[in-house]
Design an enzyme around this catalytic site. Structure first.
Site, PDB file in Angstrom:
ATOM      1  N   ARG A  13     -64.104 -77.288 -14.870  1.00  0.00           N
ATOM      2  CA  ARG A  13     -64.690 -76.150 -15.591  1.00  0.00           C
ATOM      3  C   ARG A  13     -66.084 -75.773 -15.083  1.00  0.00           C
ATOM      4  O   ARG A  13     -66.415 -74.606 -14.959  1.00  0.00           O
ATOM      5  CB  ARG A  13     -64.765 -76.513 -17.084  1.00  0.00           C
ATOM      6  CG  ARG A  13     -65.561 -75.538 -17.974  1.00  0.00           C
ATOM      7  CD  ARG A  13     -65.593 -76.093 -19.397  1.00  0.00           C
ATOM      8  NE  ARG A  13     -66.586 -75.441 -20.241  1.00  0.00           N
ATOM      9  CZ  ARG A  13     -66.331 -74.456 -21.100  1.00  0.00           C
ATOM     10  NH1 ARG A  13     -65.110 -73.955 -21.180  1.00  0.00           N
ATOM     11  NH2 ARG A  13     -67.287 -73.968 -21.860  1.00  0.00           N
ATOM     12  N   GLU A  43     -61.759 -62.863 -23.515  1.00  0.00           N
ATOM     13  CA  GLU A  43     -60.939 -64.072 -23.356  1.00  0.00           C
ATOM     14  C   GLU A  43     -59.528 -63.553 -23.119  1.00  0.00           C
ATOM     15  O   GLU A  43     -58.891 -63.036 -24.035  1.00  0.00           O
ATOM     16  CB  GLU A  43     -60.995 -64.938 -24.624  1.00  0.00           C
ATOM     17  CG  GLU A  43     -62.348 -65.572 -24.898  1.00  0.00           C
ATOM     18  CD  GLU A  43     -62.630 -66.774 -24.011  1.00  0.00           C
ATOM     19  OE1 GLU A  43     -61.687 -67.257 -23.332  1.00  0.00           O
ATOM     20  OE2 GLU A  43     -63.780 -67.227 -23.977  1.00  0.00           O
ATOM     21  N   HIS A  94     -63.153 -64.352 -19.155  1.00  0.00           N
ATOM     22  CA  HIS A  94     -62.819 -65.763 -19.357  1.00  0.00           C
ATOM     23  C   HIS A  94     -61.355 -65.875 -19.763  1.00  0.00           C
ATOM     24  O   HIS A  94     -60.673 -64.876 -19.923  1.00  0.00           O
ATOM     25  CB  HIS A  94     -63.687 -66.349 -20.479  1.00  0.00           C
ATOM     26  CG  HIS A  94     -65.155 -66.358 -20.177  1.00  0.00           C
ATOM     27  ND1 HIS A  94     -65.824 -67.482 -19.801  1.00  0.00           N
ATOM     28  CD2 HIS A  94     -66.077 -65.358 -20.197  1.00  0.00           C
ATOM     29  CE1 HIS A  94     -67.108 -67.187 -19.594  1.00  0.00           C
ATOM     30  NE2 HIS A  94     -67.281 -65.904 -19.830  1.00  0.00           N
ATOM     31  N   GLU A 102     -60.318 -71.120 -15.034  1.00  0.00           N
ATOM     32  CA  GLU A 102     -59.773 -69.911 -15.668  1.00  0.00           C
ATOM     33  C   GLU A 102     -59.387 -68.887 -14.592  1.00  0.00           C
ATOM     34  O   GLU A 102     -60.017 -67.856 -14.433  1.00  0.00           O
ATOM     35  CB  GLU A 102     -60.814 -69.366 -16.663  1.00  0.00           C
ATOM     36  CG  GLU A 102     -61.141 -70.392 -17.755  1.00  0.00           C
ATOM     37  CD  GLU A 102     -62.357 -70.048 -18.611  1.00  0.00           C
ATOM     38  OE1 GLU A 102     -62.882 -68.931 -18.500  1.00  0.00           O
ATOM     39  OE2 GLU A 102     -62.781 -70.920 -19.402  1.00  0.00           O
ATOM     40  N   HIS A 136     -66.136 -70.090 -15.440  1.00  0.00           N
ATOM     41  CA  HIS A 136     -65.477 -71.389 -15.604  1.00  0.00           C
ATOM     42  C   HIS A 136     -64.349 -71.514 -14.580  1.00  0.00           C
ATOM     43  O   HIS A 136     -63.451 -70.678 -14.533  1.00  0.00           O
ATOM     44  CB  HIS A 136     -64.930 -71.541 -17.028  1.00  0.00           C
ATOM     45  CG  HIS A 136     -66.018 -71.615 -18.060  1.00  0.00           C
ATOM     46  ND1 HIS A 136     -65.949 -70.961 -19.261  1.00  0.00           N
ATOM     47  CD2 HIS A 136     -67.209 -72.271 -18.044  1.00  0.00           C
ATOM     48  CE1 HIS A 136     -67.054 -71.217 -19.963  1.00  0.00           C
ATOM     49  NE2 HIS A 136     -67.833 -72.003 -19.243  1.00  0.00           N
TER      50      HIS A 136
END
Length: 376
Positions: free
Chosen positions: A193, A337, A263, A138, A135
């Site tokens: 994104r 994440e 991510h 990020e 993405h």
């Protein structure tokens, strides 16, 4: 009222009691806030002037000595060109540990570069795949991938664990998966994104590269509408970036034992499944790897990551790279994440690159050492 949903990624995931992070244009805040008050919805303003925050992050670029590769600064965000120059430089100067190659081309014709790290000690070695930047917005992802490579090269001589890892394994590291989107997030829209492929019917660009894999494709948690942030694409592997990586992983599926994708943001360590609430067959091994990794990560700065199956820990999503890797025989598949939990969101300040990467490094080493010990 058009809002850009930062967390969760799709409105389907908003249920009573969830916290949602949204970005709104400056001129609509006056209509949104009274609406929230009327509906009795609690809210906090996390970033009051986003434009200012963006400029703080990318302003004054040219004043920095960013070009000298021998003094490459790992504590700032780098453009795609800088990252590619850096990869070329390592390929040239660290050839005993680094080999750079391309998997193919992106939609806009950019090369998809991967660094293969490791001692060429024997012809066949098991491997770990690491990708960052699926993405575009990020940015901490690609920053971590670069950090990982730096640590591998710099500590190979001095750290017995790193030495063991690079002697016994190969690491395939793809610092920027979604090259077109990442470039676009630097030049045009910081919060882009998706990929940048064109949709003729809707004049919308891009597909969510983490909803485009051939595993329960375009089911729950993905959108069929080309203008949505979680658009799954016209068909699985429609995006050349996804197709190229999937092809590579399929070809090396016997060799690759772990798939790690980076991510942001949420501070979580996720494993399969994403697309359903079910327990994976090798749950005990994967669960203990995740538990130990999260504890190792916490030991650096006390940052606590939640961990567990993606579907129940984050939300259900279909067509993800992690599920696909797992389904294709890679026993350890994880999605990180990274920081934070919404205070900065996608605009994690450069001052937090070092602590974020330092703690994440501990988790990645932990997982790698775990998979080198046989787990049954």
């Amino acid at each position: 009222l058009q809002v850009d949903l930062w967390q969760p990624s799709s409105p389907f995931h908003i249920v009573e009691g969830t916290v949602a992070d949204v970005r709104v244009p400056r001129n609509t805040t006056w209509s949104l806030l009274p609406y929230l008050q009327q509906a009795n919805i609690q809210y906090t303003i996390l970033i009051s002037d986003l434009q200012q925050a963006i400029e703080n992050q990318t302003g004054g670029r040219s004043h920095r000595n960013r070009r000298s590769l021998s003094e490459y600064n790992y504590e700032v965000y780098h453009s795609l060109e800088e990252i590619e120059d850096w990869m070329y430089y390592l390929n040239r100067t660290c050839s005993e540990l680094v080999h750079m190659f391309s998997l193919g081309k992106s939609y806009e014709g950019r090369p998809l570069y991967v660094l293969k790290l490791g001692k060429r000690s024997r012809p066949y070695k098991k491997a770990v795949w690491i990708d960052c930047g699926i993405h575009a917005r990020e940015w901490i992802g690609p920053a971590f991938c670069q950090w990982f490579v730096k640590e591998a090269i710099q500590t190979y001589q001095t750290d017995p664990d790193m030495r063991k890892m690079l002697t016994q394994l190969y690491f395939y590291v793809m610092p920027v998966f979604n090259v077109d989107g990442y470039h676009f997030s630097w030049t045009t829209d910081r919060f882009w994104r998706k990929t940048r492929s064109k949709n003729m019917r809707f004049h919308c660009h891009g597909v969510d590269a983490n909803r485009n894999w051939k595993v329960k494709w375009c089911d729950e948690g993905a959108s069929l509408h080309p203008c949505d942030d979680t658009y799954c694409g016209p068909f699985p592997e429609s995006e050349p970036e996804v197709k190229a990586v999937a092809h590579f992983l399929r070809k090396h599926r016997k060799q690759i034992k772990a798939y790690l994708s980076f991510h942001a943001y949420a501070q979580m360590l996720l494993y399969p499944y994403s697309y359903k609430y079910a327990t994976i067959p090798n749950f005990n091994c994967v669960e203990s790897a995740a538990y130990n990794a999260v504890n190792a990560l916490q030991s650096a700065y006390g940052v606590r990551y939640r961990y567990g199956p993606a579907s129940s820990t984050l939300y259900v999503s279909s067509g993800s790279s992690m599920d696909w890797a797992y389904k294709n025989g890679i026993p350890y598949a994880f999605a990180f994440e990274l920081r934070d939990t919404g205070h900065y969101g996608f605009l994690l300040p450069e001052t937090l690159i070092k602590p974020t990467c330092t703690e994440t490094m501990l988790a990645v080493k932990n997982i790698t050492l775990h998979l080198m010990k046989k787990c049954h």
